[in-house]
Design a protein around this motif. Structure first.
Motif, PDB file in Angstrom:
ATOM      1  N   THR A 349       0.064  90.068 -60.387  1.00 26.33           N
ATOM      2  CA  THR A 349       1.777  90.098 -61.096  1.00 26.33           C
ATOM      3  C   THR A 349       1.411  89.504 -62.645  1.00 26.33           C
ATOM      4  N   ALA A 350       2.454  89.388 -63.893  1.00 26.63           N
ATOM      5  CA  ALA A 350       2.008  88.123 -64.572  1.00 26.63           C
ATOM      6  C   ALA A 350       2.311  87.176 -64.178  1.00 26.63           C
ATOM      7  N   TYR A 351       2.306  85.965 -65.407  1.00 20.50           N
ATOM      8  CA  TYR A 351       2.824  84.722 -64.896  1.00 20.50           C
ATOM      9  C   TYR A 351       4.269  84.648 -64.425  1.00 20.50           C
ATOM     10  N   ASN A 352       4.998  85.062 -66.139  1.00 20.95           N
ATOM     11  CA  ASN A 352       6.503  84.901 -66.051  1.00 20.95           C
ATOM     12  C   ASN A 352       7.174  86.085 -64.954  1.00 20.95           C
ATOM     13  N   ASP A 353       6.692  86.291 -63.828  1.00 19.74           N
ATOM     14  CA  ASP A 353       7.675  87.454 -62.651  1.00 19.74           C
ATOM     15  C   ASP A 353       7.716  86.380 -61.522  1.00 19.74           C
ATOM     16  N   ASP A 354       9.133  85.862 -61.716  1.00 22.82           N
ATOM     17  CA  ASP A 354       9.326  85.533 -60.221  1.00 22.82           C
ATOM     18  C   ASP A 354       8.488  85.857 -58.908  1.00 22.82           C
ATOM     19  N   PRO A 355       7.200  84.942 -58.483  1.00 23.58           N
ATOM     20  CA  PRO A 355       6.886  85.815 -57.163  1.00 23.58           C
ATOM     21  C   PRO A 355       7.833  85.710 -55.820  1.00 23.58           C
ATOM     22  N   HIS A 356       8.808  85.203 -55.959  1.00 27.16           N
ATOM     23  CA  HIS A 356      10.017  85.227 -54.902  1.00 27.16           C
ATOM     24  C   HIS A 356      10.240  86.862 -54.988  1.00 27.16           C
ATOM     25  N   LYS A 357      10.630  87.359 -56.310  1.00 24.75           N
ATOM     26  CA  LYS A 357      10.968  88.617 -56.690  1.00 24.75           C
ATOM     27  C   LYS A 357      10.107  89.966 -56.456  1.00 24.75           C
ATOM     28  N   VAL A 358       8.785  89.453 -56.760  1.00 19.18           N
ATOM     29  CA  VAL A 358       7.865  90.253 -56.717  1.00 19.18           C
ATOM     30  C   VAL A 358       7.494  90.595 -54.943  1.00 19.18           C
ATOM     31  N   ARG A 359       7.787  89.690 -54.413  1.00 13.88           N
ATOM     32  CA  ARG A 359       7.152  90.140 -52.840  1.00 13.88           C
ATOM     33  C   ARG A 359       8.299  90.324 -51.627  1.00 13.88           C
ATOM     34  N   VAL A 379       4.275  92.420 -44.516  1.00 10.04           N
ATOM     35  CA  VAL A 379       4.737  91.249 -45.340  1.00 10.04           C
ATOM     36  C   VAL A 379       4.236  91.691 -46.941  1.00 10.04           C
ATOM     37  N   CYS A 380       4.286  90.226 -47.258  1.00  6.71           N
ATOM     38  CA  CYS A 380       3.437  89.869 -48.685  1.00  6.71           C
ATOM     39  C   CYS A 380       3.776  88.178 -48.604  1.00  6.71           C
ATOM     40  N   HIS A 381       2.141  88.342 -49.341  1.00  6.65           N
ATOM     41  CA  HIS A 381       2.209  86.831 -49.606  1.00  6.65           C
ATOM     42  C   HIS A 381       1.239  86.439 -50.772  1.00  6.65           C
ATOM     43  N   VAL A 382       1.145  85.311 -51.033  1.00 12.86           N
ATOM     44  CA  VAL A 382       0.571  84.674 -52.112  1.00 12.86           C
ATOM     45  C   VAL A 382      -0.666  84.233 -51.874  1.00 12.86           C
ATOM     46  N   VAL A 383      -1.393  84.507 -52.824  1.00  9.05           N
ATOM     47  CA  VAL A 383      -3.284  85.108 -51.728  1.00  9.05           C
ATOM     48  C   VAL A 383      -3.483  83.507 -53.475  1.00  9.05           C
ATOM     49  N   GLY A 384      -3.212  83.174 -54.544  1.00  7.00           N
ATOM     50  CA  GLY A 384      -3.765  82.818 -54.939  1.00  7.00           C
ATOM     51  C   GLY A 384      -3.350  82.757 -56.489  1.00  7.00           C
ATOM     52  N   PHE A 385      -3.930  82.030 -57.777  1.00  6.57           N
ATOM     53  CA  PHE A 385      -3.224  82.797 -59.077  1.00  6.57           C
ATOM     54  C   PHE A 385      -4.569  82.579 -59.893  1.00  6.57           C
ATOM     55  N   GLY A 386      -4.779  83.073 -60.215  1.00  7.70           N
ATOM     56  CA  GLY A 386      -5.946  83.896 -61.062  1.00  7.70           C
ATOM     57  C   GLY A 386      -5.914  83.507 -62.488  1.00  7.70           C
ATOM     58  N   ASP A 387      -7.541  84.287 -62.848  1.00  8.34           N
ATOM     59  CA  ASP A 387      -7.453  83.860 -64.551  1.00  8.34           C
ATOM     60  C   ASP A 387      -6.093  84.509 -65.404  1.00  8.34           C
ATOM     61  N   SER A 388      -5.528  85.569 -64.802  1.00  3.86           N
ATOM     62  CA  SER A 388      -5.086  86.657 -65.616  1.00  3.86           C
ATOM     63  C   SER A 388      -3.229  86.904 -64.793  1.00  3.86           C
ATOM     64  N   SER A 389      -3.420  86.659 -63.703  1.00  2.00           N
ATOM     65  CA  SER A 389      -2.259  87.243 -62.536  1.00  2.00           C
ATOM     66  C   SER A 389      -2.016  86.157 -61.504  1.00  2.00           C
ATOM     67  N   VAL A 390      -0.664  86.388 -61.432  1.00  3.15           N
ATOM     68  CA  VAL A 390      -0.647  85.525 -59.782  1.00  3.15           C
ATOM     69  C   VAL A 390      -1.121  86.724 -58.628  1.00  3.15           C
ATOM     70  N   ASP A 391      -1.876  86.542 -57.543  1.00  2.00           N
ATOM     71  CA  ASP A 391      -2.480  87.682 -56.725  1.00  2.00           C
ATOM     72  C   ASP A 391      -1.698  87.724 -55.067  1.00  2.00           C
ATOM     73  N   TYR A 392      -1.659  88.812 -54.988  1.00  2.00           N
ATOM     74  CA  TYR A 392      -0.581  89.008 -53.489  1.00  2.00           C
ATOM     75  C   TYR A 392      -1.568  89.496 -52.945  1.00  2.00           C
ATOM     76  N   ILE A 393      -1.313  89.378 -51.220  1.00  2.00           N
ATOM     77  CA  ILE A 393      -1.714  90.743 -50.334  1.00  2.00           C
ATOM     78  C   ILE A 393      -0.483  91.076 -49.327  1.00  2.00           C
TER      79      ILE A 393
END
Length: 449
Positions: A349-359, A379-393
């Motif tokens: 997802t984009a960097y301006n989206d709240d990761p807690h809400k995305v999860r 379950v959903c976890h943040v796995v990294g900060f990519g070039d264009s997005s915050v990456d989740y699994i």
């Protein structure tokens, strides 16, 4: 050449000549009796009864067919019996009518006046019984052979020609050393083997149905028990048939040992697959219905064979994998110890989206899919900060891998898409900006480069 061979051939020829003479005498006697007036009358009566049976079959057959087609709730064995009756309608009516005629004539006139009709009634009754009895044999070739063989033997028995026929067949012989193989011996061996194999097949079929209904036996052990039972029954039928005929099994044991040594060297791969199949059934590593992955092949096990395992993929292709490959290779069994399978999907997802809400949104979206288990929540976890997005699994569990894996992943992705669109979560994609420096010359070569 053995000097005794010509004598043997001469004796056999004399025996055959005498036997054929007796047989011809019997046939001549039968023909002479048929030419007598009261015999001719009986032939005409039999022809008339047959014509009447044909007419009645033509009238009754269509009505019985219509009635049989209306029996929709009947079991299959009843419908098959009704179909056999429909096909044998004329013979059934003929047997009933001919016996009525025989009984009436025995009461109204001398027994000799119904002698030929009684023979015809006995023959037709025996033929009809054999036609019904041989329907129990599933193999078409074996069924036809048993039917015609039984018809011939019953006909000879009713006409009192069995002894003469047996003598003729026993006179046609082939001498191999001290062993004398007659045509009668061959026919008897074939009949006995056919009967014993048919009985073994019937017992094996009934036992197979009972084993498959037993829920306490695992599928792999069911297959092993069925294969072992089939080999035991067919082998017992074969050796018992040879023993009843009178074949010495001592020489056969020595010959089978020599053949086994030769086959062991020439068929190493086949033997390896057979042994691997037994090992697979014993250790229960795979069983029918399991979902496995072997190399590029992914599918569920359809059946376990003696030489190979049948694996059906989602696109309907059936792969026959040798048992040895399953023993020596690395196999992923998705449902070996249990049916629970965990699947992972990745998204960003984009960097301006709240990761807690995305999860939270991703977990709620996964839970709306039918096949995702509730008691093993996603379950959903943040796995990294990519070039264009915050990456989740996103990880979730299912219990039916036989229903497919790609389709459930696709359904979860669609649920994520709908949930993100509803809550204003954006899924970014790579973007590039090209900036021209001030004073830099523009040319077609620069653009192309």
């Amino acid at each position: 050449m053995n000097p005794e061979d010509p004598q043997i051939e001469e004796i056999s020829a004399e025996t055959l000549e005498s036997v054929f003479g007796v047989l011809l005498t019997q046939i001549q006697t039968i023909l002479e009796s048929l030419l007598r007036p009261w015999m001719a009358y009986q032939v005409l009566i039999a022809i008339g009864v047959f014509a009447l049976a044909h007419v009645l079959a033509v009238l009754v057959g269509p009505r019985f067919d219509t009635w049989l087609r209306s029996r929709e709730g009947w079991p299959k064995w009843r419908l098959r019996t009704g179909l056999i009756i429909l096909r044998r309608m004329r013979m059934i009516i003929f047997v009933c009518l001919i016996w009525i005629v025989v009984l009436v004539m025995r009461e109204a006139t001398w027994p000799s006046r119904s002698y030929l009709l009684a023979i015809i009634a006995n023959l037709s009754s025996a033929w009809l019984f054999i036609a019904f009895a041989t329907r129990l044999i599933g193999n078409p070739l074996l069924r036809s052979s048993a039917r015609y063989g039984a018809w011939i033997w019953v006909t000879l028995s009713i006409l009192n020609l069995t002894d003469e026929t047996q003598t003729v067949l026993d006179g046609i012989a082939l001498n191999l050393g001290e062993t004398r193989i007659t045509l009668w011996l061959i026919i008897k061996a074939v009949v006995l083997l056919a009967v014993l194999i048919a009985m073994a097949r019937l017992i094996a079929g009934a036992s197979t149905a009972s084993i498959r209904k037993n829920q306490d036996i695992s599928p792999s052990m069911q297959v092993l028990a069925i294969k072992f039972l089939q080999v035991l029954l067919y082998g017992l039928a074969f050796f018992l048939g040879l023993r009843l005929v009178g074949v010495d099994l001592t020489g056969l044991a020595v010959l089978s040992g020599a053949i086994g040594v030769g086959l062991g060297f020439g068929l190493q791969k086949v033997v390896s697959n057979l042994v691997s199949g037994v090992i697979i059934l014993l250790d229960k590593s795979i069983k029918p219905g399991d979902v496995i992955s072997l190399g590029q092949t992914f599918g569920w096990i359809n059946s376990l064979g003696a030489r190979y395992v049948s694996v059906v993929t989602r696109d309907g292709k059936e792969y026959l994998i040798p048992n040895e490959d399953l023993i020596t290779g690395q196999v992923v069994n998705w449902s070996h110890s249990n049916d629970f399978v965990r699947l992972d999907i990745y998204f960003g997802t984009a960097y301006n989206d709240d990761p807690h809400k995305v999860r939270e949104i991703a977990i709620e979206a996964a839970q709306t899919v039918d096949r995702v288990l509730d008691f093993k929540p996603p379950v959903c976890h943040v796995v990294g900060f990519g070039d264009s997005s915050v990456d989740y699994i996103l990880r979730f569990w299912i219990k039916d891998p036989t229903g497919g894996l790609t389709n459930i992943r696709g359904n979860v992705y669609l649920a994520l898409w709908d949930a993100f669109q509803k809550n204003g979560i954006s899924i970014p994609f790579p973007q590039r900006e090209v900036r021209m420096l001030d004073g830099a010359p523009m040319s077609s070569k620069t653009v192309l480069d």
